[in-house]
Design a protein around this motif. Sequence first.
Motif, PDB file in Angstrom:
ATOM      1  N   LYS A   1       0.836  -0.687   0.213  1.00 36.61           N
ATOM      2  CA  LYS A   1       0.175  -0.111  -0.294  1.00 36.61           C
ATOM      3  C   LYS A   1       0.976   0.783  -0.245  1.00 36.61           C
ATOM      4  N   ILE A   2       0.927   1.956  -1.476  1.00 34.33           N
ATOM      5  CA  ILE A   2       0.926   3.047  -0.882  1.00 34.33           C
ATOM      6  C   ILE A   2       0.540   4.415  -1.286  1.00 34.33           C
ATOM      7  N   GLU A   3       0.213   5.339  -0.761  1.00 36.23           N
ATOM      8  CA  GLU A   3      -0.658   6.140  -1.482  1.00 36.23           C
ATOM      9  C   GLU A   3      -0.069   7.449  -2.280  1.00 36.23           C
ATOM     10  N   TYR A   4      -0.869   7.357  -3.430  1.00 41.51           N
ATOM     11  CA  TYR A   4      -0.946   8.360  -4.641  1.00 41.51           C
ATOM     12  C   TYR A   4       0.048   9.708  -4.515  1.00 41.51           C
ATOM     13  N   GLU A   5       0.018  10.131  -3.484  1.00 45.76           N
ATOM     14  CA  GLU A   5       1.248  11.163  -2.939  1.00 45.76           C
ATOM     15  C   GLU A   5       2.277  11.062  -2.402  1.00 45.76           C
ATOM     16  N   GLU A   6       2.660   9.450  -2.516  1.00 44.88           N
ATOM     17  CA  GLU A   6       4.434   9.941  -1.808  1.00 44.88           C
ATOM     18  C   GLU A   6       4.793   8.971  -3.520  1.00 44.88           C
ATOM     19  N   ARG A   7       4.311   9.977  -4.209  1.00 47.90           N
ATOM     20  CA  ARG A   7       5.880   9.482  -5.893  1.00 47.90           C
ATOM     21  C   ARG A   7       6.526   9.176  -5.562  1.00 47.90           C
ATOM     22  N   GLU A   8       7.418   9.424  -4.665  1.00 50.93           N
ATOM     23  CA  GLU A   8       9.120   9.491  -4.856  1.00 50.93           C
ATOM     24  C   GLU A   8       8.923   7.307  -4.802  1.00 50.93           C
ATOM     25  N   LEU A   9       8.221   7.063  -3.653  1.00 50.69           N
ATOM     26  CA  LEU A   9       8.327   5.689  -2.910  1.00 50.69           C
ATOM     27  C   LEU A   9       8.303   5.200  -4.772  1.00 50.69           C
ATOM     28  N   ARG A  10       6.521   5.914  -4.633  1.00 49.90           N
ATOM     29  CA  ARG A  10       6.011   4.944  -5.901  1.00 49.90           C
ATOM     30  C   ARG A  10       7.128   4.676  -6.795  1.00 49.90           C
ATOM     31  N   GLU A  11       7.695   5.720  -7.252  1.00 50.00           N
ATOM     32  CA  GLU A  11       8.909   5.677  -8.636  1.00 50.00           C
ATOM     33  C   GLU A  11      10.049   4.691  -8.375  1.00 50.00           C
ATOM     34  N   GLN A  12      10.384   4.401  -6.613  1.00 52.11           N
ATOM     35  CA  GLN A  12      11.031   3.733  -6.640  1.00 52.11           C
ATOM     36  C   GLN A  12      10.834   2.420  -6.852  1.00 52.11           C
ATOM     37  N   VAL A  13       9.670   1.697  -6.172  1.00 50.47           N
ATOM     38  CA  VAL A  13       9.312   0.214  -6.442  1.00 50.47           C
ATOM     39  C   VAL A  13       8.771   0.205  -7.519  1.00 50.47           C
ATOM     40  N   ARG A  14       8.360   1.737  -8.872  1.00 49.18           N
ATOM     41  CA  ARG A  14       8.416   0.465 -10.405  1.00 49.18           C
ATOM     42  C   ARG A  14      10.221   0.234 -10.330  1.00 49.18           C
TER      43      ARG A  14
END
Length: 120
Positions: free
Chosen positions: A74-87
């Motif tokens: 679960k990663i919130e939409y606002e956590e862009r940097e974390l989402r990119e790291q996971v991607r």
Amino acid sequence: METRLHLKPGQNGTKQWVQKYGERLVCVRYRYDSDTGQRHKTVELIEETVPWRPANSREQHLMQRAADEPVLLKIEYEERELREQVRRAGGRWQPAERAWVVAYGVAAGLNLLERIVGDI
């Protein structure tokens, strides 16, 4: 090999083993090997008792996972940097689950174990 009988200490058939092993006796099993035509009687004993503190159920469940097992994060939409790291680490967005799919080993490496919300 097939186990047909599993006896706990105190049940009929365990008296001699309780006398021999006492409190160390956990159970007596009768196992049958159809290939060789033999019956094996086994006893399970407590070999050592040491202090131990159980992990909470979430930690215990996570310890049993394989590194390549897919998990949902679960990663919130606002956590862009974390989402990119996971991607970049190979994660994929799953719209139906509204979560990211990534291998457990990757989640552990990114220190995101507390964000695991389920399995695939």
